[in-house]
Design an enzyme around this catalytic site. Structure first.
Site, PDB file in Angstrom:
ATOM      1  N   CYS A  33       0.801  -1.368   0.013  1.00 45.59           N
ATOM      2  CA  CYS A  33       0.014  -0.036  -0.163  1.00 45.59           C
ATOM      3  C   CYS A  33       0.869   1.132  -0.067  1.00 45.59           C
ATOM      4  O   CYS A  33       0.334   2.303  -0.203  1.00 45.59           O
ATOM      5  CB  CYS A  33      -0.771  -0.115   1.308  1.00 45.59           C
ATOM      6  SG  CYS A  33      -0.030   0.200   2.725  1.00 45.59           S
ATOM      7  N   ASP A  35       2.152   2.618   2.335  1.00 47.97           N
ATOM      8  CA  ASP A  35       2.062   3.528   3.747  1.00 47.97           C
ATOM      9  C   ASP A  35       3.243   3.375   4.689  1.00 47.97           C
ATOM     10  O   ASP A  35       4.160   2.167   4.635  1.00 47.97           O
ATOM     11  CB  ASP A  35       0.869   3.047   4.688  1.00 47.97           C
ATOM     12  CG  ASP A  35      -0.457   3.477   3.928  1.00 47.97           C
ATOM     13  OD1 ASP A  35      -0.210   4.105   2.824  1.00 47.97           O
ATOM     14  OD2 ASP A  35      -1.329   2.856   4.412  1.00 47.97           O
ATOM     15  N   CYS A  58      -3.141   4.935   6.042  1.00 46.20           N
ATOM     16  CA  CYS A  58      -4.504   5.278   6.130  1.00 46.20           C
ATOM     17  C   CYS A  58      -5.002   5.350   7.486  1.00 46.20           C
ATOM     18  O   CYS A  58      -4.137   5.420   8.401  1.00 46.20           O
ATOM     19  CB  CYS A  58      -4.897   3.762   5.544  1.00 46.20           C
ATOM     20  SG  CYS A  58      -4.542   2.388   6.618  1.00 46.20           S
ATOM     21  N   CYS A 102      -2.558  -2.985   8.606  1.00 50.78           N
ATOM     22  CA  CYS A 102      -2.211  -1.623   9.219  1.00 50.78           C
ATOM     23  C   CYS A 102      -1.533  -1.864  10.451  1.00 50.78           C
ATOM     24  O   CYS A 102      -0.877  -1.145  10.938  1.00 50.78           O
ATOM     25  CB  CYS A 102      -3.479  -0.907   9.060  1.00 50.78           C
ATOM     26  SG  CYS A 102      -4.063  -0.880   7.352  1.00 50.78           S
TER      27      CYS A 102
END
Ligand code: FES
Length: 124
Positions: A33, A35, A58, A102
């Site tokens: 992603c 991140d 996110c 995450c």
């Protein structure tokens, strides 16, 4: 899609920022992603006395960072290393399956920051 706890955490995330004279800094990223999470720790006698984070990612990653810092402040580094992404998910009252990675970033960021602290200690 997000729990009430995540929404509350996102409206008022704790420990955002950096610690200028941090004893340990961990930067981790998720390749899929893109991140990035950065964790700063202030450690005295192997106890985490302060933790801050900067997360470019996110909402779930930001909420995970916030609760992770709250979970580790006041713990010894050995205790902090036992904080897992499952603990973060539990504190957040659940994460959607596609957002579990995450919370893993938070666990990894803690481990990296403690690794950095230990490496610096060895050089002293
Ligand atoms: Fe990658 Fe959340 S989507 S950290």
């Amino acid at each position: 899609m997000y729990s009430q706890k995540i929404i509350e955490t996102l409206s008022n995330p704790k420990n955002v920022g950096e610690i200028a004279d941090a004893d340990g800094i961990g930067t981790v990223g998720n390749a899929s992603c893109g991140d990035i999470m950065e964790m700063f720790l202030k450690i005295e006698n192997d106890v985490i006395v302060d933790a801050k984070f900067k997360t470019f990612g996110c909402g779930a990653a930001i909420a995970s960072s916030s609760v992770a810092t709250e979970l580790i402040i006041g713990k010894t580094i050995d205790e902090a290393l036992k904080v897992t992404n499952a603990d973060v998910v539990e504190t957040l009252e659940g994460l959607p399956p596609q957002k579990i990675h995450c919370s893993v970033l938070a666990e990894e960021a803690i481990a990296e920051a403690i690794k950095d602290y230990r490496a610096k200690q060895e050089k002293k």
